[in-house]
Scaffold this active site. Sequence first.
Site, PDB file in Angstrom:
ATOM      1  N   CYS A   1       0.815  -1.228   0.000  1.00 44.79           N
ATOM      2  CA  CYS A   1       0.000   0.000   0.000  1.00 44.79           C
ATOM      3  C   CYS A   1       0.844   1.271   0.000  1.00 44.79           C
ATOM      4  CB  CYS A   1      -0.949  -0.004   1.193  1.00 44.79           C
ATOM      5  SG  CYS A   1      -2.018  -1.436   1.186  1.00 44.79           S
TER       6      CYS A   1
ATOM      7  N   HIS B   1      -3.876   6.751   1.800  1.00 46.25           N
ATOM      8  CA  HIS B   1      -4.178   5.435   1.246  1.00 46.25           C
ATOM      9  C   HIS B   1      -5.580   4.996   1.661  1.00 46.25           C
ATOM     10  CE1 HIS B   1      -4.077   1.340   0.133  1.00 46.25           C
ATOM     11  NE2 HIS B   1      -4.108   0.911   1.376  1.00 46.25           N
TER      12      HIS B   1
ATOM     13  N   ASN C   1      -9.979  -1.199  -1.462  1.00 47.85           N
ATOM     14  CA  ASN C   1      -8.547  -0.987  -1.277  1.00 47.85           C
ATOM     15  C   ASN C   1      -7.815  -1.492  -2.523  1.00 47.85           C
ATOM     16  OD1 ASN C   1      -5.856  -1.075  -0.519  1.00 47.85           O
ATOM     17  ND2 ASN C   1      -6.243  -1.962   1.493  1.00 47.85           N
TER      18      ASN C   1
HETATM   19  O1  UT7 Z   1      -4.164  -1.769   3.061  1.00 47.34           O
HETATM   20  C1  UT7 Z   1      -3.445  -2.345   4.104  1.00 47.34           C
HETATM   21  C2  UT7 Z   1      -3.912  -1.856   5.351  1.00 47.34           C
HETATM   22  N1  UT7 Z   1      -5.130  -2.516   5.731  1.00 47.34           N
HETATM   23  C3  UT7 Z   1      -5.880  -1.991   6.664  1.00 47.34           C
HETATM   24  O2  UT7 Z   1      -5.553  -0.921   7.102  1.00 47.34           O
HETATM   25  C4  UT7 Z   1      -7.076  -2.734   7.184  1.00 47.34           C
HETATM   26  C5  UT7 Z   1      -7.156  -2.530   8.672  1.00 47.34           C
HETATM   27  N2  UT7 Z   1      -8.236  -3.240   9.322  1.00 47.34           N
HETATM   28  C6  UT7 Z   1      -9.537  -2.961   9.116  1.00 47.34           C
HETATM   29  O3  UT7 Z   1      -9.859  -2.158   8.272  1.00 47.34           O
HETATM   30  C7  UT7 Z   1     -10.568  -3.627   9.984  1.00 47.34           C
HETATM   31  O4  UT7 Z   1      -9.941  -4.286  11.056  1.00 47.34           O
HETATM   32  C8  UT7 Z   1     -11.487  -4.631   9.229  1.00 47.34           C
HETATM   33  C9  UT7 Z   1     -12.410  -3.875   8.282  1.00 47.34           C
HETATM   34  C10 UT7 Z   1     -10.636  -5.612   8.460  1.00 47.34           C
HETATM   35  C11 UT7 Z   1     -12.355  -5.401  10.224  1.00 47.34           C
HETATM   36  O5  UT7 Z   1     -13.085  -4.520  11.040  1.00 47.34           O
HETATM   37  P1  UT7 Z   1     -13.175  -4.772  12.614  1.00 47.34           P
HETATM   38  O6  UT7 Z   1     -14.080  -3.750  13.149  1.00 47.34           O
HETATM   39  O7  UT7 Z   1     -11.766  -4.787  13.137  1.00 47.34           O
HETATM   40  O8  UT7 Z   1     -13.871  -6.185  12.675  1.00 47.34           O
HETATM   41  P2  UT7 Z   1     -13.340  -7.535  13.335  1.00 47.34           P
HETATM   42  O9  UT7 Z   1     -12.202  -8.094  12.571  1.00 47.34           O
HETATM   43  O10 UT7 Z   1     -13.169  -7.306  14.792  1.00 47.34           O
HETATM   44  O11 UT7 Z   1     -14.586  -8.457  13.134  1.00 47.34           O
HETATM   45  C12 UT7 Z   1     -15.789  -8.259  13.863  1.00 47.34           C
HETATM   46  C13 UT7 Z   1     -16.715  -9.389  13.562  1.00 47.34           C
HETATM   47  C14 UT7 Z   1     -16.102 -10.758  13.789  1.00 47.34           C
HETATM   48  O12 UT7 Z   1     -17.127 -11.585  14.334  1.00 47.34           O
HETATM   49  P3  UT7 Z   1     -17.139 -11.922  15.910  1.00 47.34           P
HETATM   50  O13 UT7 Z   1     -15.833 -12.598  16.161  1.00 47.34           O
HETATM   51  O14 UT7 Z   1     -17.250 -10.586  16.583  1.00 47.34           O
HETATM   52  O15 UT7 Z   1     -18.331 -12.788  16.022  1.00 47.34           O
HETATM   53  C15 UT7 Z   1     -15.748 -11.228  12.411  1.00 47.34           C
HETATM   54  O16 UT7 Z   1     -15.759 -12.643  12.291  1.00 47.34           O
HETATM   55  O17 UT7 Z   1     -17.090  -9.353  12.157  1.00 47.34           O
HETATM   56  C16 UT7 Z   1     -16.867 -10.646  11.583  1.00 47.34           C
HETATM   57  N3  UT7 Z   1     -16.495 -10.461  10.192  1.00 47.34           N
HETATM   58  C17 UT7 Z   1     -17.391 -10.285   9.207  1.00 47.34           C
HETATM   59  N4  UT7 Z   1     -18.745 -10.257   9.208  1.00 47.34           N
HETATM   60  C18 UT7 Z   1     -19.365 -10.033   8.027  1.00 47.34           C
HETATM   61  C19 UT7 Z   1     -15.257 -10.402   9.657  1.00 47.34           C
HETATM   62  N5  UT7 Z   1     -15.327 -10.188   8.327  1.00 47.34           N
HETATM   63  C20 UT7 Z   1     -16.644 -10.113   8.028  1.00 47.34           C
HETATM   64  C21 UT7 Z   1     -17.349  -9.888   6.824  1.00 47.34           C
HETATM   65  N6  UT7 Z   1     -18.699  -9.864   6.865  1.00 47.34           N
HETATM   66  N7  UT7 Z   1     -16.724  -9.692   5.645  1.00 47.34           N
END
Ligand code: UT7
Length: 328
Positions: free
Chosen positions: A113, A255, A285
């Site tokens: 990125c 980014h 992204n």
């Molecule tokens: O370009 C490189 C840099 N990349 C980034 O900067 C990305 C950085 N990270 C993020 O943007 C965020 O962490 C995400 C968008 C990837 C995830 O958001 P979050 O608020 O951190 O969610 P999480 O990973 O804590 O997931 C919350 C819940 C989980 O369920 P439980 O364990 O709470 O029951 C996940 O299993 O959401 C679930 N989950 C989904 N649900 C529906 C994870 N992916 C999905 C999905 N659809 N696609």
Amino acid sequence: MASACITGLGMYVPPKVVKNDDLKAFYDTSDEWIYTRSGIQERRWVEEPASTAELGLYAAQEALKMANKKPSDIDLIIFATLSPDMYFPGSGVLLQNLLGLETTPALDIRQQCSGFIYGLSIADQYIRTGMYQTILLVGAEIQSTWIDYNPEGRTVGVLFGDGAGAAVIEATNAPGRGVLSTHLYSQGAYARELCVAEPSSATRRHELPGSYGMRPYMNGKEVFRHAVQRMGEAVQIALATQKWSPEEVDLYVLHQANIRIVQAIAEFFHLPMEKFYNNIHKYGNTTAASIPICLTEAWQEGRLKSGHKVILAAFGSGFTWGSAALVW
Ligand code: UT7
């Protein structure tokens, strides 16, 4: 001493629009989850077969047109991608050939990125030393072919899109114009927090089919936390170096990984979101293509005008991050 000035911009995204709801075909997900967690509404995916170098070519052709340059005017190609056409060689030489060039040097960089920021810094240094006068910097990605379509791939799979952006960078002697400073960082201690581990020099090819290592891995929360902190620091050092207040910058282009990351940085600097150019809702992204696609659209929409103060910043896999301060 000459400094580097962006004189041409171009972008290409494949025509196929993939909406959040379309992803329900293979993931247990929803438009609501994706949009509220990331700001993404849709992304573009290539229809196979496609080539990263070819996407780069379409963006490069636009950038060359805007700069009023021919391919033969290019002294150096810098190609940033995490999704090259081949394991080796890099996509830079493929683009060089597609442009009809014979021996122009092509340099591939693997900064994910942060690829555009690293590439801009490299271009700036070559121009400052006088080695090159006209550099083509391309960020291009095809990510729809490496994401994991298995149910467990949903966290990463919903975030990424395909596309390309390009910039023609030329030497300018106009004082106070162009790239004024760049700052680059990396921290390999976190390499495994966001990676596709294979194919790898540590794995024999016959062991690869079905290997778990070929699937992308991201520790989303850890990456998010570092992205906010590190991009914030990178913006801060760009401001401090230029002695600019956060308010006097006309446009910030960060980014596009997650709109919440941009919101957190805007909040930290007490800036309105209008100061930040965002298009993540349309493209997701696009990794190394993200910043040049933003710049191209910002320019087309009249948000980049001569004399504008601009700060670019990125963070991604590696971890790698950095910023650039420019006067347009
Ligand atoms: O370009 C490189 C840099 N990349 C980034 O900067 C990305 C950085 N990270 C993020 O943007 C965020 O962490 C995400 C968008 C990837 C995830 O958001 P979050 O608020 O951190 O969610 P999480 O990973 O804590 O997931 C919350 C819940 C989980 O369920 P439980 O364990 O709470 O029951 C996940 O299993 O959401 C679930 N989950 C989904 N649900 C529906 C994870 N992916 C999905 C999905 N659809 N696609």
